[in-house]
Write a protein that holds these residues in place. Structure first.
Motif, PDB file in Angstrom:
ATOM      1  N   LEU A 247       1.366  17.814  -5.075  1.00 37.46           N
ATOM      2  CA  LEU A 247       1.183  17.713  -3.457  1.00 37.46           C
ATOM      3  C   LEU A 247       1.665  16.377  -3.140  1.00 37.46           C
ATOM      4  CD1 LEU A 247      -2.196  19.410  -3.163  1.00 37.46           C
ATOM      5  CD2 LEU A 247       0.018  20.460  -2.681  1.00 37.46           C
ATOM      6  N   THR A 248       1.744  15.482  -3.600  1.00 37.00           N
ATOM      7  CA  THR A 248       2.098  14.058  -3.522  1.00 37.00           C
ATOM      8  C   THR A 248       3.383  13.601  -3.592  1.00 37.00           C
ATOM      9  OG1 THR A 248       0.733  13.066  -5.043  1.00 37.00           O
ATOM     10  CG2 THR A 248      -0.098  12.828  -2.753  1.00 37.00           C
TER      11      THR A 248
ATOM     12  N   ARG B 299       2.596  11.450   5.334  1.00 43.88           N
ATOM     13  CA  ARG B 299       1.632  11.396   6.369  1.00 43.88           C
ATOM     14  C   ARG B 299       0.409  12.084   5.397  1.00 43.88           C
ATOM     15  NH1 ARG B 299       5.860  12.048   9.220  1.00 43.88           N
ATOM     16  NH2 ARG B 299       5.463  14.342   9.666  1.00 43.88           N
ATOM     17  N   PHE B 300       0.345  12.390   4.253  1.00 44.11           N
ATOM     18  CA  PHE B 300      -0.828  13.063   3.378  1.00 44.11           C
ATOM     19  C   PHE B 300      -1.328  11.973   2.570  1.00 44.11           C
ATOM     20  CE2 PHE B 300      -1.347  15.515  -0.189  1.00 44.11           C
ATOM     21  CZ  PHE B 300      -2.716  16.367   0.191  1.00 44.11           C
ATOM     22  N   PHE B 301      -2.573  12.155   2.553  1.00 43.99           N
ATOM     23  CA  PHE B 301      -3.452  11.283   1.657  1.00 43.99           C
ATOM     24  C   PHE B 301      -4.667  12.098   0.851  1.00 43.99           C
ATOM     25  CE2 PHE B 301      -1.436   8.726   4.717  1.00 43.99           C
ATOM     26  CZ  PHE B 301      -1.278   7.720   4.062  1.00 43.99           C
ATOM     27  N   ARG B 302      -5.064  11.369  -0.244  1.00 43.40           N
ATOM     28  CA  ARG B 302      -6.071  12.053  -0.809  1.00 43.40           C
ATOM     29  C   ARG B 302      -7.313  11.169  -1.200  1.00 43.40           C
ATOM     30  NH1 ARG B 302      -3.487  15.968  -4.973  1.00 43.40           N
ATOM     31  NH2 ARG B 302      -1.692  15.096  -5.381  1.00 43.40           N
TER      32      ARG B 302
ATOM     33  N   ASP C   5       0.973   4.096   8.114  1.00 43.92           N
ATOM     34  CA  ASP C   5       1.474   2.907   7.609  1.00 43.92           C
ATOM     35  C   ASP C   5       0.168   2.088   7.583  1.00 43.92           C
ATOM     36  OD1 ASP C   5       4.102   3.268   7.337  1.00 43.92           O
ATOM     37  OD2 ASP C   5       4.380   2.452   9.421  1.00 43.92           O
ATOM     38  N   SER C   6      -0.945   2.112   8.371  1.00 48.03           N
ATOM     39  CA  SER C   6      -1.984   1.237   8.410  1.00 48.03           C
ATOM     40  C   SER C   6      -2.920   1.460   7.116  1.00 48.03           C
ATOM     41  CB  SER C   6      -2.840   1.525   9.606  1.00 48.03           C
ATOM     42  OG  SER C   6      -3.470   2.818   9.562  1.00 48.03           O
ATOM     43  N   LEU C   7      -2.942   3.121   6.867  1.00 47.60           N
ATOM     44  CA  LEU C   7      -3.588   3.565   5.584  1.00 47.60           C
ATOM     45  C   LEU C   7      -3.169   2.725   4.354  1.00 47.60           C
ATOM     46  CD1 LEU C   7      -4.131   7.262   6.490  1.00 47.60           C
ATOM     47  CD2 LEU C   7      -5.865   5.627   6.390  1.00 47.60           C
ATOM     48  N   ARG C   8      -1.822   2.737   4.210  1.00 44.54           N
ATOM     49  CA  ARG C   8      -1.384   1.999   2.952  1.00 44.54           C
ATOM     50  C   ARG C   8      -1.760   0.855   2.904  1.00 44.54           C
ATOM     51  NH1 ARG C   8       2.577   6.080   4.441  1.00 44.54           N
ATOM     52  NH2 ARG C   8       2.877   7.615   2.998  1.00 44.54           N
ATOM     53  N   LYS C   9      -2.160   0.146   3.965  1.00 44.28           N
ATOM     54  CA  LYS C   9      -2.637  -1.426   3.932  1.00 44.28           C
ATOM     55  C   LYS C   9      -3.993  -1.512   3.921  1.00 44.28           C
ATOM     56  CE  LYS C   9       1.092  -2.608   6.935  1.00 44.28           C
ATOM     57  NZ  LYS C   9       1.564  -3.055   8.386  1.00 44.28           N
ATOM     58  N   LEU C  10      -4.828  -0.448   3.841  1.00 47.14           N
ATOM     59  CA  LEU C  10      -6.326  -0.397   4.024  1.00 47.14           C
ATOM     60  C   LEU C  10      -7.064  -0.142   2.832  1.00 47.14           C
ATOM     61  CD1 LEU C  10      -8.535  -0.144   6.206  1.00 47.14           C
ATOM     62  CD2 LEU C  10      -8.332   2.498   5.752  1.00 47.14           C
ATOM     63  N   GLU C  11      -7.871  -1.138   2.597  1.00 48.72           N
ATOM     64  CA  GLU C  11      -8.886  -1.108   1.468  1.00 48.72           C
ATOM     65  C   GLU C  11     -10.575  -0.742   2.049  1.00 48.72           C
ATOM     66  OE1 GLU C  11      -8.702  -4.643  -0.977  1.00 48.72           O
ATOM     67  OE2 GLU C  11      -6.837  -4.368  -1.355  1.00 48.72           O
TER      68      GLU C  11
ATOM     69  N   LYS D 292       2.555   6.960  -2.342  1.00 47.34           N
ATOM     70  CA  LYS D 292       2.690   8.588  -2.235  1.00 47.34           C
ATOM     71  C   LYS D 292       1.606   9.127  -1.454  1.00 47.34           C
ATOM     72  CE  LYS D 292       3.092   9.225  -6.735  1.00 47.34           C
ATOM     73  NZ  LYS D 292       2.914  10.023  -7.924  1.00 47.34           N
ATOM     74  N   GLY D 293       0.271   8.396  -1.296  1.00 40.10           N
ATOM     75  CA  GLY D 293      -0.819   8.887  -0.664  1.00 40.10           C
ATOM     76  C   GLY D 293      -1.894   9.165  -1.779  1.00 40.10           C
ATOM     77  N   ASP D 294      -1.648   9.174  -3.041  1.00 40.65           N
ATOM     78  CA  ASP D 294      -2.610   9.040  -3.902  1.00 40.65           C
ATOM     79  C   ASP D 294      -3.533   7.514  -4.012  1.00 40.65           C
ATOM     80  OD1 ASP D 294      -2.270  11.657  -5.189  1.00 40.65           O
ATOM     81  OD2 ASP D 294      -0.552  10.715  -6.216  1.00 40.65           O
ATOM     82  N   MET D 295      -4.949   7.811  -4.481  1.00 41.39           N
ATOM     83  CA  MET D 295      -5.724   6.570  -4.760  1.00 41.39           C
ATOM     84  C   MET D 295      -5.084   5.904  -5.808  1.00 41.39           C
ATOM     85  SD  MET D 295      -9.396   8.605  -4.286  1.00 41.39           S
ATOM     86  CE  MET D 295     -10.262   6.795  -4.543  1.00 41.39           C
ATOM     87  N   ARG D 296      -4.891   4.540  -5.536  1.00 34.76           N
ATOM     88  CA  ARG D 296      -4.265   3.661  -6.351  1.00 34.76           C
ATOM     89  C   ARG D 296      -5.339   3.599  -7.646  1.00 34.76           C
ATOM     90  NH1 ARG D 296      -0.498   0.251  -4.354  1.00 34.76           N
ATOM     91  NH2 ARG D 296      -0.688   0.256  -2.254  1.00 34.76           N
ATOM     92  N   VAL D 297      -6.460   3.755  -7.429  1.00 34.93           N
ATOM     93  CA  VAL D 297      -7.518   3.829  -9.008  1.00 34.93           C
ATOM     94  C   VAL D 297      -7.965   5.198  -9.018  1.00 34.93           C
ATOM     95  CG1 VAL D 297      -9.359   3.153  -9.958  1.00 34.93           C
ATOM     96  CG2 VAL D 297      -7.962   1.448  -8.864  1.00 34.93           C
TER      97      VAL D 297
END
Length: 390
Positions: free
Chosen positions: A144-145, A151-154, A346-352, A365-370
């Motif tokens: 999926l990613t 604009r797709f995230f998990r 874009d803001s989500l890719r910088k968000l923690e 890609k929108g997957d969780m880093r961990v």
């Protein structure tokens, strides 16, 4: 107190009351209208309880945001859509979101879908053309990613991580004659494939691979005994099942009733409290891996209380993923200060962000880093965590 002093006190009290009233009016006036957060999940059918849990989590986060002043000056209104856990119905649900966007309604985005087999078609046929963010609370199929959707995230892990973890676990238990059973939906086939590939990489070939019906419990049950007989005739010492709890529960019931006492392992979509409630002692010893932590352990007591107060029922396994998906999406909008999907992404890719499912941040890609996999075993009528891997 003199008459003049009384007048001064009364005047001061009136001023204070007026200031409080104006402040309250000011807060109310800041929420100028409504904005719409869509939740597309199965609300009817075999997977309805999962969808209701997710929707409840989203409503709780929306309620908290509204109490804190809304989002971009508007009240968050949750609109639920029933996708039935089915690809075609999911596309129809997504088209309702598209219609709202075309009408110019302030659409915040989508929390959905739960099933990978529903998320995939909705992305391919509808969401890819909309400038909104979609955050899935449960779809774990790795492909999926991998399609370039920006604009797709998990908020959960993925099958390509989970399958190998499961394979390594069963091998560590000494399983040698391993049967693989799975349903025919995107999630189950992806997880089963990742599991089997890891077994083969380690020199183990499954003794059988049986595919069964998904989202048609009647057909599944009609074929179940034959599939159980075929499996047990091969004398497995361990069985791995990839599928959902409406199929997983009767499968283990049939296996234990037939006298099978060997190992049983399954994945996250079977990890529902109903699994233990229905099977009772027959669930004992079963291993389950999950792409998220268990709700009962991960959520605070105050969070559970707030959920019960709003929803008038206790939270379920996926209440935390619905909440986390809404939390991520709404925080992304807040940081971007716009509803434009590209900017929010874009803001989500910088968000923690700290969420009930753990620390969240996304890769390109929108997957969780961990991406963690949580391992459980049914012991004493509860899901007891026995491991955690990445």
């Amino acid at each position: 107190m003199s008459h003049k002093e009384l007048q001064r006190v009364s005047a001061a009290a009136m001023v204070a009351l007026l200031l409080v009233s104006l402040a309250l009016v000011g807060c109310a006036s800041e929420l100028s209208g409504e904005s719409y957060l869509y939740v597309a999940v199965p609300l009817t059918g075999d997977m309805a309880s999962r969808g209701q849990e997710i929707a409840g989590g989203v409503r709780l986060r929306a309620d908290e945001v509204n109490r804190a002043g809304g989002i971009l000056g508007k009240r968050v209104v949750v609109r639920t859509l029933d996708d039935g856990g089915d690809g075609d119905t999911a596309v129809e649900a997504a088209q309702q979101v598209s219609a709202a966007v075309r009408k110019g309604e302030p659409v915040l985005g989508v929390v959905g879908h739960y099933n990978s087999g529903a998320t995939g078609p909705a992305l391919d046929k509808v969401y890819k053309d909309l400038d909104i963010v979609v955050v899935t609370p449960g779809s774990s199929n790795a492909t999926l990613t991998q399609k370039g959707y920006t604009r797709f995230f998990r908020v959960v892990s993925t099958d390509d991580i989970q399958g190998p973890v499961d394979a390594r676990k069963v091998l560590s238990l000494g399983w040698k004659r391993i049967a693989v059973l799975h349903t025919d939906n995107l999630y189950a086939t992806g997880l089963a494939s990742a599991f089997t590939d890891e077994l083969k990489r380690r020199g183990v070939e499954p003794i059988v691979d049986i595919e069964m019906k998904y989202n048609n419990v009647g057909a599944y049950l009609r074929e179940l005994q034959g599939n159980v007989d075929k499996t047990l005739a091969l004398s497995p010492d361990g069985i791995f099942f990839a599928g959902d709890y409406p199929e997983g529960i009767p499968l283990l019931e049939s296996l234990r009733t037939a006298g099978y006492q060997g190992g049983f392992m399954t994945g996250d979509s079977v990890m529902e409290y109903e699994f233990i409630d229905t099977l009772g002692s027959k669930a004992e010893g079963a291993f389950i891996s999950n792409i998220q932590p268990e709700m009962a352990a991960a959520a605070t007591e105050s969070w559970k209380s707030a959920y019960r107060s709003l929803e008038k029922r206790s939270p379920g396994m996926d209440s935390i993923t619905g909440y986390a998906a809404a939390q991520v999406l709404l925080e992304g909008i807040k940081q971007a200060n716009t509803l434009r999907g590209a900017a929010v992404a874009d803001s989500l890719r910088k968000l923690e962000l700290k969420t009930p499912v753990g620390d969240w941040s996304a890769d390109a890609k929108g997957d969780m880093r961990v991406r963690k996999i949580y391992l459980f075993q049914v012991r004493g009528g509860v899901f007891e965590q026995v491991g955690e891997e990445r």
